[in-house]
Design a protein around this motif. Structure first.
Motif, short mmCIF file in Angstrom:
data_model
loop_
_atom_site.label_atom_id
_atom_site.label_comp_id
_atom_site.label_asym_id
_atom_site.label_seq_id
_atom_site.Cartn_x
_atom_site.Cartn_y
_atom_site.Cartn_z
N SER A 11 1.12 -1.30 0.07
CA SER A 11 0.39 0.28 -0.14
C SER A 11 0.05 1.64 -0.14
CB SER A 11 -1.01 0.16 1.07
OG SER A 11 0.44 0.34 2.56
N PHE A 12 0.43 1.92 -0.54
CA PHE A 12 1.37 3.79 -0.19
C PHE A 12 1.24 4.29 0.94
CE2 PHE A 12 -1.84 4.68 -4.32
CZ PHE A 12 -0.66 4.35 -5.10
N ASP A 13 0.81 3.59 2.30
CA ASP A 13 1.05 3.68 3.32
C ASP A 13 2.66 3.40 3.89
OD1 ASP A 13 -0.75 5.51 3.85
OD2 ASP A 13 -2.44 3.74 4.99
N VAL A 169 5.33 17.88 -10.62
CA VAL A 169 5.68 17.03 -9.45
C VAL A 169 3.92 16.38 -8.29
CG1 VAL A 169 6.92 15.35 -8.03
CG2 VAL A 169 8.12 16.72 -9.18
N GLU A 170 3.41 15.44 -8.96
CA GLU A 170 2.31 15.00 -7.71
C GLU A 170 3.41 13.98 -7.05
OE1 GLU A 170 -1.52 13.42 -9.76
OE2 GLU A 170 -0.39 11.72 -8.02
N ILE A 171 2.48 15.00 -5.21
CA ILE A 171 3.41 13.70 -4.49
C ILE A 171 2.41 13.40 -3.43
CG2 ILE A 171 4.49 14.43 -2.15
CD1 ILE A 171 6.07 16.32 -4.05
N ARG A 172 2.37 12.72 -3.14
CA ARG A 172 1.43 11.72 -1.96
C ARG A 172 1.83 12.05 -0.82
NH1 ARG A 172 0.56 7.98 0.92
NH2 ARG A 172 -2.01 7.07 1.63
N GLY A 173 1.76 12.83 0.45
CA GLY A 173 1.99 12.62 1.67
C GLY A 173 2.06 12.11 2.63
N ALA A 174 1.92 11.53 3.77
CA ALA A 174 2.14 10.29 4.42
C ALA A 174 0.97 10.42 5.02
CB ALA A 174 3.55 10.54 5.44
N GLU A 175 0.30 11.34 4.80
CA GLU A 175 -1.06 11.70 5.37
C GLU A 175 -2.47 11.20 4.43
OE1 GLU A 175 -0.86 15.14 3.60
OE2 GLU A 175 -0.35 13.81 5.00
N GLY A 176 -2.10 11.08 2.86
CA GLY A 176 -2.61 10.34 2.03
C GLY A 176 -3.12 11.73 1.15
N ARG A 177 -2.75 13.38 1.46
CA ARG A 177 -3.25 13.89 0.54
C ARG A 177 -2.13 14.14 -0.67
NH1 ARG A 177 -2.76 19.31 0.90
NH2 ARG A 177 -0.84 19.32 1.93
N ARG A 178 -3.01 14.63 -2.17
CA ARG A 178 -2.02 14.63 -2.59
C ARG A 178 -1.56 16.15 -3.59
NH1 ARG A 178 -1.83 9.82 -6.46
NH2 ARG A 178 -2.38 7.79 -5.45
N ASP A 201 8.94 16.12 1.99
CA ASP A 201 8.86 15.35 4.07
C ASP A 201 9.22 14.07 4.17
OD1 ASP A 201 8.73 17.65 4.58
OD2 ASP A 201 7.09 18.21 4.42
N ARG A 202 9.29 13.50 5.57
CA ARG A 202 9.17 12.38 5.57
C ARG A 202 7.87 11.38 5.28
NH1 ARG A 202 12.72 9.05 8.35
NH2 ARG A 202 11.12 7.54 9.66
N GLY A 203 7.47 10.67 4.73
CA GLY A 203 6.63 9.35 3.84
C GLY A 203 6.35 10.21 2.93
N ASP A 204 5.99 10.91 2.07
CA ASP A 204 6.02 11.16 0.46
C ASP A 204 6.05 10.60 0.37
OD1 ASP A 204 5.26 13.61 1.97
OD2 ASP A 204 6.31 15.20 0.85
N LEU A 205 5.99 10.69 -1.28
CA LEU A 205 5.88 9.38 -2.23
C LEU A 205 5.87 10.38 -3.16
CD1 LEU A 205 6.34 6.40 -2.62
CD2 LEU A 205 3.89 6.13 -3.24
N ILE A 206 6.99 10.38 -4.17
CA ILE A 206 6.09 10.57 -5.90
C ILE A 206 5.34 9.99 -6.57
CG2 ILE A 206 7.42 11.90 -8.05
CD1 ILE A 206 9.99 12.08 -6.35
N THR A 207 4.11 10.38 -6.87
CA THR A 207 3.29 9.71 -8.00
C THR A 207 2.98 10.06 -8.97
OG1 THR A 207 1.55 10.76 -7.16
CG2 THR A 207 1.69 8.88 -5.67
N ALA A 208 3.85 11.09 -9.25
CA ALA A 208 3.56 11.27 -11.28
C ALA A 208 3.98 12.33 -11.46
CB ALA A 208 2.14 11.06 -11.55
N VAL A 209 4.65 12.58 -12.20
CA VAL A 209 4.79 13.64 -12.76
C VAL A 209 3.66 14.04 -13.77
CG1 VAL A 209 6.83 15.05 -14.90
CG2 VAL A 209 7.39 13.83 -13.01
#
Lengths: 334, 167
Positions: A11-13, A169-178, A201-209
């Motif tokens: 999962s993303f988390d 850059v599209e980023i998903r934050g640790a709390e799930g917000r993009r 930030d910690r927990g961020d994930l790049i999801t798209a460009v």
């Protein structure tokens, strides 16, 4: 390589559980020589929804796991954003491009030799340790945006094209917000913490460009100068997009690679060109504005001349003035 | 940890440390030494394999990340009495000197010929719609495979010969 725990994200988390690995072409290399020493690597390659290129409004949303090869070969990219295909094909080797991902390319580390050599001081590798490049050999270092702590340049070709194309850059934050961040704001300068390279930030994930809609009739090019004709990092590169509106230039966008800790842009230079007729005299004046009066390291002084010539050659090519004598770039080798 | 791989059409389960690369798995655990370790850093191409049909540096792949994947090595594309078109052409054109880089060259060229036939462009292609297999195109597309003996002209001759044999 130091011992690691391997986890496969379901999962993303899960992505927040350690050092993310995807293509691994840069990270695994750095782990082998113990420049990067994560305890846990989290494999995100099986997460859903990150491996496709989808139309969004009139632009494209490129999943973070899309490989360099898939992106460069995509028919829509080749037709609408040829600059991006060209820049990706200018980088690495076919084998690397088959594995390297869009998100990973943005996050690749500098190739400064002192960053790679754990017997040398490096503030990017170990904050506060010092910078051996300052008194060392430094012909790959940056011209712009350096700090007392770090002189290193960002090596990406793809990111330079994305900057010129005004991508986000599209980023998903640790709390799930993009959230979406323009490439230009995605990287931070070295300042006194050269180990922190982006706004992630910690927990961020790049999801798209995300690419904005293509500009109708724009002429685009990626001009890369390097020590050998293929499979080498740039000494200087210029990504450019110009639309000729009759005899004048419009929608000018330029980004410069391997000269700064991130893709470099100069809005004053663009303002000098926008709406003007192309001429050598104008390009010379714009180059005067672009190129700094001195280099932060004596070994990169040559990049001032190289950037000037590459900048002018790129603009001549884009505006139909033709290649200036003496600035041709070898494109084939024997 | 345990990982299942299909290598040259056969399924294998290997038990390994999390740090194991596909290169070491293939050579040391599966006993297929045709895939060579040169630099172990993705710079030389001697370890090139086909991963789900695409050429990659096996030294830059963690085995743990490839559970269920399909791998082809140099042992999987031909045998001494049934050489692939590229293997035959390398012998015919003497496309090597010491031979250490040759398995990687042949695996890389196997994928490269397919990429060209599918219209994939390269950095030196005049336009992005693909290109014919010129010397410049071959040199660019094979730049991830180094040959310290510098047998490049004969490697390109062999690749050209194989491409003509296939068409």
């Amino acid at each position: 390589m130091r011992p690691i725990d391997y986890r496969r994200a379901s999962s993303f988390d899960d992505a927040a559980a350690g050092q993310i690995i995807a293509g691994g072409t840069n990270l695994l290399d750095l782990m082998k020589i113990e420049v990067m020493t994560p305890d846990t690597v989290v494999d995100i390659t099986r997460l859903d929804g990150l491996s496709t290129i989808e139309a969004e409004d009139d632009g494209l949303r490129i999943g973070a796991l899309v490989t360099n090869t898939m992106l460069a070969n995509d028919a829509r990219v080749r037709a609408g954003w040829p600059l991006l295909s060209r820049a990706i094909l200018a980088g690495a080797s076919a084998q690397i491009r088959n594995k390297a991902t869009t998100g990973g390319n943005l996050l690749q580390r500098t190739r400064c030799p002192y960053f790679y050599d754990t017997s040398q001081a490096c503030n990017k590798r170990s904050p506060g340790e010092g910078c051996a490049a300052r008194g060392g050999a430094g012909r790959m270092l940056a011209l712009f945006g350096t700090s007392d702590q770090c002189l290193a340049a960002h090596p990406s070709d793809m990111a330079v094209a994305l900057a010129a194309l005004q991508a986000e850059v599209e980023i998903r934050g640790a709390e799930g917000r993009r959230r979406r961040v323009p490439i230009h704001d995605f990287y931070r300068g070295p300042g006194d913490r050269p180990d922190i390279e982006t706004v992630l930030d910690r927990g961020d994930l790049i999801t798209a460009v995300v690419l904005p809609r293509p500009l109708e009739g724009a002429r685009q090019t990626y001009r890369k100068v390097r020590d050998r004709a293929s499979y080498a990092f740039a000494l200087v590169s210029v990504a450019g997009s110009v639309t000729m509106d009759g005899e004048t230039m419009s929608d000018v966008s330029l980004a410069y690679g391997s000269v700064a800790p991130h893709p470099w842009m100069d809005h004053d230079v663009v303002a000098m060109l926008e709406g003007e007729r192309p001429s050598d005299a104008l390009f010379q004046r714009a180059a005067d504005r672009l190129v700094p009066d001195s280099a932060p390291h004596p070994d990169t002084d040559y990049k001032r001349t190289l950037l000037r010539r590459t900048f002018i050659a790129t603009l001549r090519q884009l505006t139909g003035l033709g290649d200036a004598t003496g600035t041709d770039i070898a494109r084939t080798h024997g | 940890m345990k990982t299942t791989l299909t290598v040259n059409g056969r399924s294998h389960q290997v038990e390994h440390d999390a740090r194991r690369t596909l290169l070491d798995t293939i050579r040391d655990d599966l006993g297929l030494p045709g895939t060579k370790k040169g630099c172990d850093h993705g710079q030389c191409g001697a370890c090139t394999i086909l991963l789900n049909g695409e050429r990659v540096n096996s030294c830059l792949c963690l085995t743990a990340m490839h559970d269920g994947d399909d791998i082809t090595t140099i042992e999987g594309i031909g045998s001494p009495d049934r050489l692939s078109a590229l293997q035959k052409a390398f012998v015919e054109k003497d496309g090597y000197q010491c031979g250490y880089c040759t398995p990687g060259q042949i695996m890389s060229a196997t994928a490269m010929l397919r990429e060209v036939s599918e219209g994939a462009p390269s950095y030196v292609s005049g336009d992005l719609d693909g290109a014919a297999l010129t010397d410049a195109e071959m040199a660019e597309r094979m730049s991830g495979n180094l040959c310290r003996c510098s047998a490049y002209p004969l490697i390109r001759e062999a690749i050209l010969m194989a491409s003509e044999a296939e068409t």
